[in-house]
Design a protein around this motif. Structure first.
Motif, PDB file in Angstrom:
ATOM      1  N   GLU A 291       0.833  -1.200   0.000  1.00 34.24           N
ATOM      2  CA  GLU A 291       0.000   0.000   0.000  1.00 34.24           C
ATOM      3  C   GLU A 291       0.876   1.262   0.000  1.00 34.24           C
ATOM      4  O   GLU A 291       1.916   1.320   0.649  1.00 34.24           O
ATOM      5  CB  GLU A 291      -0.891   0.014   1.242  1.00 34.24           C
ATOM      6  N   VAL A 292       0.438   2.285  -0.715  1.00 33.30           N
ATOM      7  CA  VAL A 292       1.137   3.576  -0.705  1.00 33.30           C
ATOM      8  C   VAL A 292       0.689   4.335   0.542  1.00 33.30           C
ATOM      9  O   VAL A 292      -0.513   4.568   0.736  1.00 33.30           O
ATOM     10  CB  VAL A 292       0.820   4.393  -1.971  1.00 33.30           C
ATOM     11  N   PRO A 293       1.626   4.719   1.419  1.00 37.56           N
ATOM     12  CA  PRO A 293       1.219   5.387   2.653  1.00 37.56           C
ATOM     13  C   PRO A 293       0.701   6.802   2.416  1.00 37.56           C
ATOM     14  O   PRO A 293       1.133   7.501   1.496  1.00 37.56           O
ATOM     15  CB  PRO A 293       2.520   5.428   3.468  1.00 37.56           C
ATOM     16  N   VAL A 294      -0.253   7.195   3.249  1.00 37.84           N
ATOM     17  CA  VAL A 294      -0.795   8.559   3.234  1.00 37.84           C
ATOM     18  C   VAL A 294      -0.501   9.160   4.599  1.00 37.84           C
ATOM     19  O   VAL A 294      -0.653   8.497   5.634  1.00 37.84           O
ATOM     20  CB  VAL A 294      -2.316   8.547   2.968  1.00 37.84           C
ATOM     21  N   TYR A 295      -0.078  10.452   4.616  1.00 40.97           N
ATOM     22  CA  TYR A 295       0.340  11.081   5.869  1.00 40.97           C
ATOM     23  C   TYR A 295      -0.586  12.232   6.264  1.00 40.97           C
ATOM     24  O   TYR A 295      -1.107  12.963   5.408  1.00 40.97           O
ATOM     25  CB  TYR A 295       1.775  11.606   5.741  1.00 40.97           C
ATOM     26  N   TYR A 296      -0.789  12.356   7.582  1.00 41.15           N
ATOM     27  CA  TYR A 296      -1.580  13.448   8.134  1.00 41.15           C
ATOM     28  C   TYR A 296      -0.782  14.056   9.282  1.00 41.15           C
ATOM     29  O   TYR A 296      -0.033  13.355   9.989  1.00 41.15           O
ATOM     30  CB  TYR A 296      -2.918  12.938   8.673  1.00 41.15           C
ATOM     31  N   ASN A 297      -0.948  15.383   9.489  1.00 41.31           N
ATOM     32  CA  ASN A 297      -0.304  15.977  10.658  1.00 41.31           C
ATOM     33  C   ASN A 297      -1.146  15.686  11.890  1.00 41.31           C
ATOM     34  O   ASN A 297      -2.215  15.062  11.794  1.00 41.31           O
ATOM     35  CB  ASN A 297      -0.061  17.483  10.465  1.00 41.31           C
ATOM     36  N   MET A 298      -0.693  16.140  13.056  1.00 39.52           N
ATOM     37  CA  MET A 298      -1.368  15.796  14.312  1.00 39.52           C
ATOM     38  C   MET A 298      -2.723  16.497  14.450  1.00 39.52           C
ATOM     39  O   MET A 298      -3.497  16.181  15.361  1.00 39.52           O
ATOM     40  CB  MET A 298      -0.469  16.153  15.497  1.00 39.52           C
ATOM     41  N   GLN A 299      -3.026  17.428  13.517  1.00 38.92           N
ATOM     42  CA  GLN A 299      -4.348  18.075  13.526  1.00 38.92           C
ATOM     43  C   GLN A 299      -5.308  17.393  12.553  1.00 38.92           C
ATOM     44  O   GLN A 299      -6.453  17.821  12.392  1.00 38.92           O
ATOM     45  CB  GLN A 299      -4.216  19.555  13.139  1.00 38.92           C
ATOM     46  N   GLY A 300      -4.805  16.301  11.881  1.00 33.28           N
ATOM     47  CA  GLY A 300      -5.657  15.548  10.978  1.00 33.28           C
ATOM     48  C   GLY A 300      -5.684  16.053   9.561  1.00 33.28           C
ATOM     49  O   GLY A 300      -6.519  15.631   8.752  1.00 33.28           O
ATOM     50  N   VAL A 301      -4.788  17.014   9.240  1.00 35.65           N
ATOM     51  CA  VAL A 301      -4.727  17.566   7.885  1.00 35.65           C
ATOM     52  C   VAL A 301      -3.754  16.736   7.055  1.00 35.65           C
ATOM     53  O   VAL A 301      -2.624  16.471   7.480  1.00 35.65           O
ATOM     54  CB  VAL A 301      -4.284  19.042   7.900  1.00 35.65           C
ATOM     55  N   ARG A 302      -4.194  16.316   5.859  1.00 35.99           N
ATOM     56  CA  ARG A 302      -3.342  15.511   5.003  1.00 35.99           C
ATOM     57  C   ARG A 302      -2.119  16.315   4.543  1.00 35.99           C
ATOM     58  O   ARG A 302      -2.233  17.489   4.190  1.00 35.99           O
ATOM     59  CB  ARG A 302      -4.127  15.022   3.786  1.00 35.99           C
ATOM     60  N   VAL A 303      -0.956  15.654   4.542  1.00 37.75           N
ATOM     61  CA  VAL A 303       0.297  16.302   4.173  1.00 37.75           C
ATOM     62  C   VAL A 303       0.902  15.548   2.995  1.00 37.75           C
ATOM     63  O   VAL A 303       1.109  14.329   3.055  1.00 37.75           O
ATOM     64  CB  VAL A 303       1.291  16.316   5.356  1.00 37.75           C
ATOM     65  N   ALA A 304       1.191  16.270   1.917  1.00 38.86           N
ATOM     66  CA  ALA A 304       1.717  15.630   0.703  1.00 38.86           C
ATOM     67  C   ALA A 304       3.158  15.182   0.880  1.00 38.86           C
ATOM     68  O   ALA A 304       3.548  14.077   0.478  1.00 38.86           O
ATOM     69  CB  ALA A 304       1.586  16.583  -0.481  1.00 38.86           C
ATOM     70  N   ASN A 305       3.988  16.052   1.439  1.00 43.61           N
ATOM     71  CA  ASN A 305       5.418  15.742   1.591  1.00 43.61           C
ATOM     72  C   ASN A 305       5.836  15.956   3.045  1.00 43.61           C
ATOM     73  O   ASN A 305       6.422  16.986   3.399  1.00 43.61           O
ATOM     74  CB  ASN A 305       6.249  16.629   0.664  1.00 43.61           C
ATOM     75  N   PRO A 306       5.550  15.001   3.900  1.00 42.28           N
ATOM     76  CA  PRO A 306       5.849  15.180   5.333  1.00 42.28           C
ATOM     77  C   PRO A 306       7.348  15.170   5.612  1.00 42.28           C
ATOM     78  O   PRO A 306       8.100  14.380   5.041  1.00 42.28           O
ATOM     79  CB  PRO A 306       5.167  13.962   5.964  1.00 42.28           C
ATOM     80  N   GLU A 307       7.793  16.058   6.505  1.00 40.87           N
ATOM     81  CA  GLU A 307       9.191  16.065   6.925  1.00 40.87           C
ATOM     82  C   GLU A 307       9.343  16.890   8.199  1.00 40.87           C
ATOM     83  O   GLU A 307       8.520  17.751   8.492  1.00 40.87           O
ATOM     84  CB  GLU A 307      10.101  16.625   5.828  1.00 40.87           C
ATOM     85  N   ASN A 308      10.389  16.556   8.936  1.00 37.17           N
ATOM     86  CA  ASN A 308      10.749  17.293  10.151  1.00 37.17           C
ATOM     87  C   ASN A 308       9.597  17.434  11.146  1.00 37.17           C
ATOM     88  O   ASN A 308       9.236  18.532  11.572  1.00 37.17           O
ATOM     89  CB  ASN A 308      11.273  18.696   9.796  1.00 37.17           C
ATOM     90  N   GLY A 309       9.028  16.308  11.495  1.00 38.74           N
ATOM     91  CA  GLY A 309       7.954  16.375  12.472  1.00 38.74           C
ATOM     92  C   GLY A 309       7.333  15.020  12.770  1.00 38.74           C
ATOM     93  O   GLY A 309       7.798  13.983  12.306  1.00 38.74           O
ATOM     94  N   VAL A 310       6.238  15.063  13.549  1.00 36.95           N
ATOM     95  CA  VAL A 310       5.499  13.853  13.914  1.00 36.95           C
ATOM     96  C   VAL A 310       4.235  13.798  13.069  1.00 36.95           C
ATOM     97  O   VAL A 310       3.489  14.787  12.982  1.00 36.95           O
ATOM     98  CB  VAL A 310       5.142  13.856  15.419  1.00 36.95           C
ATOM     99  N   PHE A 311       3.981  12.639  12.464  1.00 42.53           N
ATOM    100  CA  PHE A 311       2.834  12.490  11.561  1.00 42.53           C
ATOM    101  C   PHE A 311       2.122  11.159  11.823  1.00 42.53           C
ATOM    102  O   PHE A 311       2.657  10.263  12.467  1.00 42.53           O
ATOM    103  CB  PHE A 311       3.302  12.546  10.098  1.00 42.53           C
ATOM    104  N   ILE A 312       0.924  11.070  11.287  1.00 48.18           N
ATOM    105  CA  ILE A 312       0.177   9.815  11.290  1.00 48.18           C
ATOM    106  C   ILE A 312       0.304   9.202   9.905  1.00 48.18           C
ATOM    107  O   ILE A 312      -0.073   9.820   8.900  1.00 48.18           O
ATOM    108  CB  ILE A 312      -1.319  10.037  11.617  1.00 48.18           C
ATOM    109  N   GLU A 313       0.869   8.004   9.845  1.00 47.33           N
ATOM    110  CA  GLU A 313       1.015   7.287   8.576  1.00 47.33           C
ATOM    111  C   GLU A 313      -0.113   6.267   8.461  1.00 47.33           C
ATOM    112  O   GLU A 313      -0.265   5.403   9.322  1.00 47.33           O
ATOM    113  CB  GLU A 313       2.373   6.570   8.518  1.00 47.33           C
ATOM    114  N   VAL A 314      -0.887   6.380   7.399  1.00 48.54           N
ATOM    115  CA  VAL A 314      -1.982   5.440   7.154  1.00 48.54           C
ATOM    116  C   VAL A 314      -1.596   4.560   5.977  1.00 48.54           C
ATOM    117  O   VAL A 314      -1.340   5.055   4.863  1.00 48.54           O
ATOM    118  CB  VAL A 314      -3.309   6.183   6.863  1.00 48.54           C
ATOM    119  N   LYS A 315      -1.571   3.255   6.255  1.00 48.75           N
ATOM    120  CA  LYS A 315      -1.156   2.282   5.227  1.00 48.75           C
ATOM    121  C   LYS A 315      -2.141   1.141   5.238  1.00 48.75           C
ATOM    122  O   LYS A 315      -2.159   0.351   6.182  1.00 48.75           O
ATOM    123  CB  LYS A 315       0.272   1.797   5.551  1.00 48.75           C
ATOM    124  N   GLY A 316      -2.987   1.075   4.221  1.00 47.10           N
ATOM    125  CA  GLY A 316      -4.038   0.064   4.230  1.00 47.10           C
ATOM    126  C   GLY A 316      -5.016   0.370   5.346  1.00 47.10           C
ATOM    127  O   GLY A 316      -5.575   1.482   5.425  1.00 47.10           O
TER     128      GLY A 316
END
Length: 324
Positions: A291-316
């Motif tokens: 599965e291609v992972p999708v990332y969100y920041n801690m406020q639940g906003v989707r992030v296209a190119n996450p870096e330098n922080g804490v994120f939620i990775e959704v995979k499957g």
């Protein structure tokens, strides 16, 4: 007539208990020792054995102690059982029967001397329970670790206490990984063989040279922490012959010794072997990996190119907090 028969049965049972006898057999008194004898190598006479090597018989096939016949065998790939003398220069001449992990020792008794209990005494003066239960003419013992016996005490004509099995003592009622770690934390015996069930969540190495594997056993296949299974053999205590014999996601039962390894600050299962393997969970892990992972920041906003922080990775169907 029934009362008479009952009385006779009672008399027979009491006679058995009256004839109970405790016999101590010293390994130094062994006779009819069969196997391959290897001569003593004096100290300093062989570069391979700079400290010398005691006279011994290895593999040890059988021997006789008193009225009892002892026979020995090994599993594939294991060290052969042996009978050792002390070095001829030693002041304390001690003979030992050496059985190694997964070696089998069979004790056969005369028909009029049924065995109810057997306790072995090691060279470290430690008592090892070999058998306790209903009287029988033959006792089979599989060593959970390497042991050097100097004597055996056998109770004949009387049943011994049947050991009470606890959780973790059998493959039918294994510890969970959480249970195993608690056992270690509570100071459980390092020499006791325990069974643990869990998922392989990470594989550090499968060595076809040494025939063993090191992996992490967890409560689920996606856990990042668990129990380190160190130098584990394959099913039936056979050596690993291919790296793909285990995979992340497999649901397995492993047996071995539980301990805390201070150097690595790690809870470990050592001297282990796989008891069962269920590979049904592997496909789900592989599918998730595709599965291609999708990332969100801690406020639940989707992030296209996450870096330098804490994120939620959704995979499957799985969501994981990650630091990028």
């Amino acid at each position: 007539m029934k009362k008479f028969l009952l009385s006779m049965a009672t008399v027979a049972m009491l006679a058995n208990f009256a004839n109970a006898e405790v016999i101590t057999l010293n390994v130094s008194d062994a006779t009819d020792i069969k196997g391959t004898e290897i001569a003593e190598i004096p100290k300093g006479s062989d570069d391979k054995y700079p400290n010398g090597q005691a006279r011994h018989i290895q593999p040890l096939q059988s021997l006789v102690l008193g009225d009892f016949d002892f026979s020995f065998s090994k599993s594939s790939g294991q060290t052969d059982p042996a009978y050792y003398w002390s070095m001829s220069t030693s002041q304390n001449q001690i003979m030992t029967v050496r059985i190694y992990k997964s070696n089998t020792m069979t004790i056969s008794a005369p028909s009029d001397m049924p065995i109810g209990k057997v306790v072995g005494l090691t060279d470290k003066n430690k008592e090892i329970s070999i058998y306790s239960g209903d009287v029988k003419s033959e006792v089979v013992y599989t060593a959970p670790e390497s042991l050097k016996f100097v004597s055996f005490t056998i109770t004949v004509g009387e049943a011994g206490e049947t050991p009470k099995l606890e959780k973790g003592d059998t493959a039918e009622d294994p510890y969970s990984v959480t249970d195993a770690i608690k056992y270690i934390t509570d100071g459980g015996s390092k020499s006791a063989t325990k069974y643990v069930i869990g998922y392989i969540s990470a594989i550090k190495e499968v060595s076809t040279s040494y025939g063993n594997a090191e992996f992490t056993l967890s409560n689920s296949a996606t856990d990042t922490e668990g129990l380190t299974v160190f130098r584990c053999k394959y099913l039936n205590n056979e050596k690993f012959t291919a790296e793909d014999q285990i995979k992340v996601g497999m649901h397995v039962i492993v047996m071995g010794n539980l301990e805390f390894y201070e150097k690595k600050k790690s809870n470990q299962l050592t001297n282990g072997q796989l008891v069962s393997i269920d590979a049904s969970g592997v496909e789900d892990i592989v599918a998730d990996a595709d599965e291609v992972p999708v990332y969100y920041n801690m406020q639940g906003v989707r992030v296209a190119n996450p870096e330098n922080g804490v994120f939620i990775e959704v995979k499957g169907n799985k969501a994981t907090k990650v630091v990028l």
